[in-house]
Write an enzyme that holds these catalytic residues in place. Structure first.
Site, PDB file in Angstrom:
ATOM      1  N   ASP A  13       0.802  -1.232   0.000  1.00 31.77           N
ATOM      2  CA  ASP A  13       0.000   0.000   0.000  1.00 31.77           C
ATOM      3  C   ASP A  13       0.832   1.278   0.000  1.00 31.77           C
ATOM      4  OD1 ASP A  13      -2.283  -1.617   0.067  1.00 31.77           O
ATOM      5  OD2 ASP A  13      -2.255  -1.693   2.254  1.00 31.77           O
ATOM      6  N   LYS A  16       1.930   2.108  -5.073  1.00 30.25           N
ATOM      7  CA  LYS A  16       2.513   1.540  -6.302  1.00 30.25           C
ATOM      8  C   LYS A  16       1.634   1.836  -7.510  1.00 30.25           C
ATOM      9  CE  LYS A  16       2.280  -2.482  -4.316  1.00 30.25           C
ATOM     10  NZ  LYS A  16       2.008  -2.108  -2.917  1.00 30.25           N
ATOM     11  N   GLY A  40      -4.546  -4.286  -3.807  1.00 24.70           N
ATOM     12  CA  GLY A  40      -5.495  -3.227  -4.118  1.00 24.70           C
ATOM     13  C   GLY A  40      -4.698  -2.007  -4.505  1.00 24.70           C
ATOM     14  N   HIS A  41      -4.685  -1.694  -5.800  1.00 20.07           N
ATOM     15  CA  HIS A  41      -3.880  -0.580  -6.301  1.00 20.07           C
ATOM     16  C   HIS A  41      -4.799   0.538  -6.762  1.00 20.07           C
ATOM     17  CE1 HIS A  41      -0.515  -3.713  -7.267  1.00 20.07           C
ATOM     18  NE2 HIS A  41      -0.746  -3.564  -5.987  1.00 20.07           N
ATOM     19  N   THR A 130      -6.155 -11.490   3.698  1.00 21.28           N
ATOM     20  CA  THR A 130      -7.264 -10.800   3.029  1.00 21.28           C
ATOM     21  C   THR A 130      -8.425 -11.758   2.761  1.00 21.28           C
ATOM     22  OG1 THR A 130      -6.301 -11.280   0.877  1.00 21.28           O
ATOM     23  CG2 THR A 130      -5.697  -9.170   1.891  1.00 21.28           C
ATOM     24  N   GLN A 225       1.845  -6.212  -3.215  1.00 16.63           N
ATOM     25  CA  GLN A 225       2.254  -6.385  -1.819  1.00 16.63           C
ATOM     26  C   GLN A 225       3.535  -5.570  -1.567  1.00 16.63           C
ATOM     27  OE1 GLN A 225       1.160  -9.630  -3.519  1.00 16.63           O
ATOM     28  NE2 GLN A 225      -0.721  -8.682  -2.868  1.00 16.63           N
ATOM     29  N   VAL A 301      -8.726  -3.334  -0.124  1.00 18.25           N
ATOM     30  CA  VAL A 301      -9.352  -4.630  -0.375  1.00 18.25           C
ATOM     31  C   VAL A 301     -10.345  -4.985   0.728  1.00 18.25           C
ATOM     32  CG1 VAL A 301      -8.899  -7.107  -0.682  1.00 18.25           C
ATOM     33  CG2 VAL A 301      -7.331  -5.421  -1.643  1.00 18.25           C
ATOM     34  N   ARG A 306      -5.548   0.683   8.537  1.00 16.50           N
ATOM     35  CA  ARG A 306      -4.150   0.244   8.488  1.00 16.50           C
ATOM     36  C   ARG A 306      -3.431   0.705   9.748  1.00 16.50           C
ATOM     37  NH1 ARG A 306      -3.697   2.432   2.325  1.00 16.50           N
ATOM     38  NH2 ARG A 306      -4.681   0.670   1.292  1.00 16.50           N
ATOM     39  N   VAL A 416       2.966  13.839  -3.483  1.00 16.98           N
ATOM     40  CA  VAL A 416       2.358  14.800  -2.557  1.00 16.98           C
ATOM     41  C   VAL A 416       0.831  14.811  -2.649  1.00 16.98           C
ATOM     42  CG1 VAL A 416       4.386  16.291  -2.384  1.00 16.98           C
ATOM     43  CG2 VAL A 416       2.760  16.655  -4.256  1.00 16.98           C
TER      44      VAL A 416
END
Ligand code: GDP
Ligand code: IMO
Ligand code: MG
Length: 427
Positions: A13, A16, A40-41, A130, A225, A301, A306, A416
């Site tokens: 996370d 990417k 999850g991108h 997950t 990941q 996901v 987090r 940013v």
């Protein structure tokens, strides 16, 4: 380029998706090589938010070929759901291909993931997966009993393979866990439709990737990941079941290491982790909450909050080393705005009193270790509109320079904000 890897250098996370999307604009082919729809991108483009799980983030460029490489585990239902979601947003998937060697995530894998986690939870050792069936699918692959895409889309083999595998898995589900057996007929009826839809996309993608590299085209290897979730190099057993490190790109896309000449590691300016496992710089106080809220740190996901903490340079140096990073991105600097001091962990003081600067192999060394911090001045300015290093406040510039000194790898880009253009290149 031609062969550029963009990978997660922390616990996933890192952003990417945003950077793959940016570089995919110049790429001819983007290939995912490991993991599955546990990833999850998020890509924010043209005011629209895309959450990609299995499909490479190059999909938003119509000219770009997108490959799900042999090392990826593919849930047929999930990938089709994602394809349909993209079509609804007007995104074409005509140039999406799935390797014939990919292993399929089937209903028993989801069931076994849930059952195994529930069993571990009783002993307090749940991984916090997950629950997408990732571990059980890679287990079958290693055991040499999984269903590969070429079998799944083979109309003659399909039914026999599903029936045999389902019977074998039901013995485990009922016999080991006391769970409910899965109805093979129902799976066959439902998944036959998926097989028919996926068949035209399935091929030997390694030829496509090799040919692209051989002819000097630009190929992007999309990481999923993060380094510390790698099955071998991560905080085992609190890891995923694939190889998110740079080496995994070769195995999982079927090309040799000579195909790669740039390896970019994506970091956030702080650290997050979802799921269980050691996290030395984790913050349990209001600073942790502040970062979580400012950074919108809730799982793409699973929606889980987090865990948040300071930037960990022990992890960063480890990531530079085990991936052979050629350069580093520090993403999500904007959420740190308003914090009076910024801390960076440069060593761990272990329970036995020893201070280490190399990331320990045994995760037990990380339990209750004490992070040794260097402290830097924070910033109050809104930096989300800055587009060059020179425009950044002096405190941010100096924070980045200090990070570069500590992690010993060139920092070439900063992030940013979530949008495609909220980045800058450092010359
Ligand atoms: P990935 O799995 O590494 O692609 O990252 P995720 O998409 O799971 O999580 C990154 C989150 O941060 C997403 O919601 C992004 O839209 C967002 N994001 C990415 N870059 C930035 C940034 O520089 N600043 C802020 N505030 N958010 C960002
Ligand atoms: P992206 O690509 C963050 C974590 C899970 C869990 C562990 C094992 O978006 O960065 P699994 O379902 O893979 O067996 O779970 O790995 N995990 C991730 N954490 N980002 C991800 O992907 C992740 N994929 C898996 O939370 O701790
Ligand atoms: Mg993610």
């Amino acid at each position: 380029m031609p062969g550029k890897v963009i990978l997660g250098a922390q616990w996933g996370d890192e952003g990417k998706g945003k950077f793959i999307d940016i570089f995919a604009g110049k790429a001819d082919l983007v290939v995912r090589s490991q993991g599955g729809n546990n990833a999850g991108h998020t890509v924010v483009a043209g005011g629209e938010k895309y959450k990609l799980q299995l499909i490479p983030s190059g999909i938003l460029y119509p000219e770009c070929v997108n490959v799900i490489g042999p090392g990826v585990v593919v849930n047929p239902k999930a990938v089709l759901g994602e394809i349909d979601g993209l079509h609804e947003k007007g995104v074409s998937t005509d140039k999406l291909f799935i390797d014939a060697r990919c292993h399929c995530i089937m209903p028993w894998h989801l069931e076994l993931d849930a059952l195994s986690e529930a069993e571990k939870a009783k002993e307090g050792t749940a991984i916090g997966t997950t629950k997408k069936g990732i571990g059980p699918t890679y287990m079958d692959k290693s055991e040499r009993s999984g269903i590969r895409m070429h079998d799944f889309v083979d109309a003659e083999r399909f039914e026999e393979v599903i029936r045999e595998t389902c019977a074998r898995k039901n013995r485990v589900i009922t016999g080991v866990y006391g769970g409910e057996p899965i109805d093979a007929d129902a799976v066959i009826a439902e998944y036959k439709v998926y097989a028919d839809r996926l068949r035209p996309m399935v091929r030997d993608t390694t030829v496509m990737t090799y040919d692209a590299i051989k002819s000097g085209k630009e190929v992007l290897f999309e990481g999923a990941q993060g380094t510390l979730l790698d099955l071998d190099m991560g905080t085992y057993p609190y890891v995923t079941s694939s190889h998110p490190v740079a080496g995994g790109c070769c195995i999982g896309s079927g090309v040799g290491p000579t195909a790669i000449n740039e390896i970019m590691g994506i970091f956030k300016s702080y650290t997050t982790r979802v799921g269980e496992g050691p996290f030395p710089t984790e913050l349990f106080d209001e600073t942790g909450d502040y970062i979580r809220n400012a950074g919108g740190e809730f799982g793409t996901v699973t929606g889980r909050p987090r865990r948040t903490g300071w930037f960990d340079a022990v992890v960063a140096r480890y990531a530079v080393r085990v991936n052979g990073l050629t350069d580093v991105v520090i993403n999500k600097i904007d959420p740190l705005r308003g914090l009076p001091k910024l801390k960076v962990c440069v060593a761990y003081k272990l329970k036995n009193g020893e201070t280490v600067t190399e990331f320990p192999a045994n995760f037990m060394d990380l339990v209750d270790c004490e992070p040794v911090y260097e402290e830097f001045d924070g910033f109050d300015e809104d930096i989300t509109n800055c587009r060059s290093f020179e425009e950044l406040p002096a405190t941010v510039q100096s924070y980045i320079k200090e990070l570069e000194r500590i992690i010993e790898c060139p920092i070439t880009m900063l992030g940013v904000g979530p949008a495609r253009d909220q980045v800058m290149t450092i010359k």
